[in-house]
Design an enzyme around this catalytic site. Sequence first.
Site, PDB file in Angstrom:
ATOM      1  N   PRO A 128       0.829  -1.217   0.000  1.00  9.20           N
ATOM      2  CG  PRO A 128      -0.860  -1.589   1.582  1.00  9.20           C
ATOM      3  CD  PRO A 128       0.420  -2.169   1.049  1.00  9.20           C
ATOM      4  CG  ASP A 240      16.368  -7.708 -16.771  1.00 11.06           C
ATOM      5  OD1 ASP A 240      15.885  -6.560 -16.732  1.00 11.06           O
ATOM      6  OD2 ASP A 240      17.453  -8.013 -16.226  1.00 11.06           O
ATOM      7  N   GLY A 339     -15.338   8.885 -33.350  1.00  6.01           N
ATOM      8  CA  GLY A 339     -16.192  10.021 -32.975  1.00  6.01           C
ATOM      9  C   GLY A 339     -17.034   9.684 -31.751  1.00  6.01           C
ATOM     10  CD  GLU A 363       5.458  -7.259 -15.494  1.00  2.00           C
ATOM     11  OE1 GLU A 363       6.618  -7.281 -15.927  1.00  2.00           O
ATOM     12  OE2 GLU A 363       4.657  -8.202 -15.636  1.00  2.00           O
ATOM     13  CB  THR A 365       5.068   4.151 -13.669  1.00  2.00           C
ATOM     14  OG1 THR A 365       6.295   4.777 -13.244  1.00  2.00           O
ATOM     15  CG2 THR A 365       4.253   3.734 -12.452  1.00  2.00           C
ATOM     16  CB  SER A 366       5.550   5.464 -18.730  1.00  2.00           C
ATOM     17  OG  SER A 366       4.824   4.497 -19.459  1.00  2.00           O
ATOM     18  CD  GLN A 367       5.374   8.658 -15.197  1.00  2.00           C
ATOM     19  OE1 GLN A 367       4.880   7.666 -14.693  1.00  2.00           O
ATOM     20  NE2 GLN A 367       4.802   9.322 -16.184  1.00  2.00           N
TER      21      GLN A 367
HETATM   22  C1  LIG Z   1      -4.065  -3.639 -12.225  1.00  2.00           C
HETATM   23  C2  LIG Z   1      -2.764  -3.690 -11.494  1.00  2.00           C
HETATM   24  C3  LIG Z   1      -2.070  -4.880 -11.424  1.00  2.00           C
HETATM   25  C4  LIG Z   1      -0.867  -4.963 -10.709  1.00  2.00           C
HETATM   26  N1  LIG Z   1      -0.251  -6.176 -10.542  1.00  2.00           N
HETATM   27  C5  LIG Z   1       0.799  -6.274  -9.670  1.00  2.00           C
HETATM   28  C6  LIG Z   1       1.337  -7.554  -9.317  1.00  2.00           C
HETATM   29  O1  LIG Z   1       0.891  -8.599  -9.797  1.00  2.00           O
HETATM   30  N2  LIG Z   1       2.337  -7.600  -8.408  1.00  2.00           N
HETATM   31  C7  LIG Z   1       2.872  -6.476  -7.829  1.00  2.00           C
HETATM   32  O2  LIG Z   1       3.789  -6.593  -7.021  1.00  2.00           O
HETATM   33  N3  LIG Z   1       2.390  -5.242  -8.167  1.00  2.00           N
HETATM   34  C8  LIG Z   1       1.363  -5.121  -9.059  1.00  2.00           C
HETATM   35  N4  LIG Z   1       0.841  -3.887  -9.384  1.00  2.00           N
HETATM   36  C9  LIG Z   1       1.435  -2.690  -8.785  1.00  2.00           C
HETATM   37  C10 LIG Z   1       2.143  -1.789  -9.795  1.00  2.00           C
HETATM   38  O3  LIG Z   1       3.345  -2.393 -10.201  1.00  2.00           O
HETATM   39  C11 LIG Z   1       2.335  -0.424  -9.106  1.00  2.00           C
HETATM   40  O4  LIG Z   1       1.055   0.178  -9.020  1.00  2.00           O
HETATM   41  C12 LIG Z   1       3.293   0.456  -9.854  1.00  2.00           C
HETATM   42  O5  LIG Z   1       4.605  -0.043  -9.758  1.00  2.00           O
HETATM   43  C13 LIG Z   1       3.274   1.897  -9.330  1.00  2.00           C
HETATM   44  O6  LIG Z   1       3.360   1.950  -7.939  1.00  2.00           O
HETATM   45  P1  LIG Z   1       2.309   2.822  -7.093  1.00  2.00           P
HETATM   46  O7  LIG Z   1       0.955   2.461  -7.544  1.00  2.00           O
HETATM   47  O8  LIG Z   1       2.635   2.658  -5.674  1.00  2.00           O
HETATM   48  O9  LIG Z   1       2.575   4.317  -7.547  1.00  2.00           O
HETATM   49  P2  LIG Z   1       3.716   5.272  -6.974  1.00  2.00           P
HETATM   50  O10 LIG Z   1       5.004   4.558  -6.905  1.00  2.00           O
HETATM   51  O11 LIG Z   1       3.202   5.913  -5.737  1.00  2.00           O
HETATM   52  O12 LIG Z   1       3.787   6.344  -8.131  1.00  2.00           O
HETATM   53  C14 LIG Z   1       2.830   7.382  -8.302  1.00  2.00           C
HETATM   54  C15 LIG Z   1       3.296   8.264  -9.457  1.00  2.00           C
HETATM   55  O13 LIG Z   1       4.590   8.826  -9.151  1.00  2.00           O
HETATM   56  C16 LIG Z   1       5.507   8.490 -10.170  1.00  2.00           C
HETATM   57  N5  LIG Z   1       6.826   8.270  -9.579  1.00  2.00           N
HETATM   58  C17 LIG Z   1       7.161   7.531  -8.488  1.00  2.00           C
HETATM   59  N6  LIG Z   1       8.471   7.567  -8.264  1.00  2.00           N
HETATM   60  C18 LIG Z   1       9.006   8.321  -9.247  1.00  2.00           C
HETATM   61  C19 LIG Z   1      10.337   8.738  -9.582  1.00  2.00           C
HETATM   62  N7  LIG Z   1      11.398   8.361  -8.866  1.00  2.00           N
HETATM   63  N8  LIG Z   1      10.501   9.545 -10.658  1.00  2.00           N
HETATM   64  C20 LIG Z   1       9.438   9.943 -11.398  1.00  2.00           C
HETATM   65  N9  LIG Z   1       8.162   9.582 -11.129  1.00  2.00           N
HETATM   66  C21 LIG Z   1       7.947   8.785 -10.079  1.00  2.00           C
HETATM   67  C22 LIG Z   1       4.970   7.215 -10.803  1.00  2.00           C
HETATM   68  O14 LIG Z   1       5.465   7.033 -12.102  1.00  2.00           O
HETATM   69  C23 LIG Z   1       3.471   7.486 -10.756  1.00  2.00           C
HETATM   70  O15 LIG Z   1       3.123   8.286 -11.849  1.00  2.00           O
HETATM   71  C24 LIG Z   1      -0.337  -3.788 -10.120  1.00  2.00           C
HETATM   72  C25 LIG Z   1      -1.026  -2.572 -10.219  1.00  2.00           C
HETATM   73  C26 LIG Z   1      -2.237  -2.518 -10.867  1.00  2.00           C
HETATM   74  C27 LIG Z   1      -2.994  -1.208 -10.886  1.00  2.00           C
END
Ligand SMILES: Cc1cc2nc3c(=O)[nH]c(=O)nc-3n(C[C@H](O)[C@H](O)[C@H](O)COP(=O)(O)OP(=O)(O)OC[C@H]3O[C@@H](n4cnc5c(N)ncnc54)[C@H](O)[C@@H]3O)c2cc1C
Length: 379
Positions: A128, A240, A339, A363, A365-367
């Site tokens: 969380p 990877d 549309g 897996e 984020t794009s960031q």
């Molecule tokens: C449908 C779904 C399935 C998933 N399945 C799995 C799974 O099977 N196993 C598992 O372990 N996890 C799983 N996840 C978790 C997923 O990998 C995380 O949600 C993801 O890595 C982002 O973490 P967060 O949600 O805590 O966002 P945060 O880490 O809190 O990020 C919030 C925002 O801040 C940006 N951010 C954070 N740090 C930086 C930085 N250093 N520089 C720039 N930007 C930054 C992020 O890019 C994002 O835009 C799943 C998530 C979803 C929604």
Amino acid sequence: MVDFNLTEDQLGLRELAREFTRREIIPRAEHHDRTGEFPTEICKKAWETGLMNLHIPESCGGLELGTFEGVLLVEETGYGCSGIGTAMEANNLAEAPVIVAGSDELKKRVLGPMTEEFQMASYAVTEPGAGSDVAGIKTTAKKRGDTWILNGQKMWITNAAKADWFFVLASTDPSQGHRGMTGFVVPRTSPGLTVGKKEMNMGQRASDTRGLSFEDVEVPDANVVGGVGQGFKVAMAAFDHTRPEVAGMAVGVARRAMDEAIAYAKERKAFGQPIASFQAIAFMIADMAKAIEAGRLLSWQAAWLIDQGQRNSLQAAMAKCFAADEAMRIATDAVQVFGGYGFNTEYPVEKLMRDAKIFQIYEGTSQIQRLIISRHILS
Ligand SMILES: Cc1cc2nc3c(=O)[nH]c(=O)nc-3n(C[C@H](O)[C@H](O)[C@H](O)COP(=O)(O)OP(=O)(O)OC[C@H]3O[C@@H](n4cnc5c(N)ncnc54)[C@H](O)[C@@H]3O)c2cc1C
């Protein structure tokens, strides 16, 4: 020499996946998206057809196919429904740390049964309070005799409802930060392990994500994956192998969005002519086509490198980031081509737009992919 020709076996696998998608996934996609019901029957059929657990070693009874084969497969399942595709694919993510770093005994004990009967597994790293910042996880594992006692919480765990076991990352020595983390295989039936309620997500609704709670969960020492203190490395190394496949599935979603856009643009008339004859629409489709080709090539390259035993973290990040961002853009443009109808649930493209979004989040984020890419480039 560079050879883009697929082998007979690769062509056969892609055809099998395409046919499975056409017959089993596409007709059921709308139902699972609307109801959020887990596609158990489809996954079972995929398992029977040999379309799950592709990478389990032959020594454990598996097919031991490469990441490249995985990329070919998921482009097809993603084309049909990436929610169902992700439900099928999540096993690979859970298995990857065990394949990369598990002892032979652990591989045989945990991966062997997955080839003998239909089983599922989940990769449980996110919490969380920590997603991108994996080093910030708070779940702990403390040694007591021959066992480890796990306490903590996980969040967003794909397929948690169905998993027979979990790969769990925990801190075994908090003073060492990410070097004090260890990966464990935790059976679902472990006392003290609770699986939470299904999260209601925007897209990929056929896939199931839940939280996990660990209260004094006992795990035998033999279930440590790759050594005490190796967990962070092992959990990251898994990506990877899996990020090229995530990229491949995003390409599948993008290809579907383009196909839907092309069919609609040829049929829909405005100002007395098909909208495909307007350059604004035709160029949108041209941009879709070139991004799909580029995304596919990046995912193939990243997969090929790791299958050759070469480092691919940079290429895997590039492929995942590019294909995810482009799938989102292409699905959004497909809605534009439709549309007003694109905004409506009776038409296929709004689902593709909802489904595409998660590729930019899970897996890494794009960031985070850009962080990996920039560190490689600038170092
Ligand atoms: C449908 C779904 C399935 C998933 N399945 C799995 C799974 O099977 N196993 C598992 O372990 N996890 C799983 N996840 C978790 C997923 O990998 C995380 O949600 C993801 O890595 C982002 O973490 P967060 O949600 O805590 O966002 P945060 O880490 O809190 O990020 C919030 C925002 O801040 C940006 N951010 C954070 N740090 C930086 C930085 N250093 N520089 C720039 N930007 C930054 C992020 O890019 C994002 O835009 C799943 C998530 C979803 C929604």
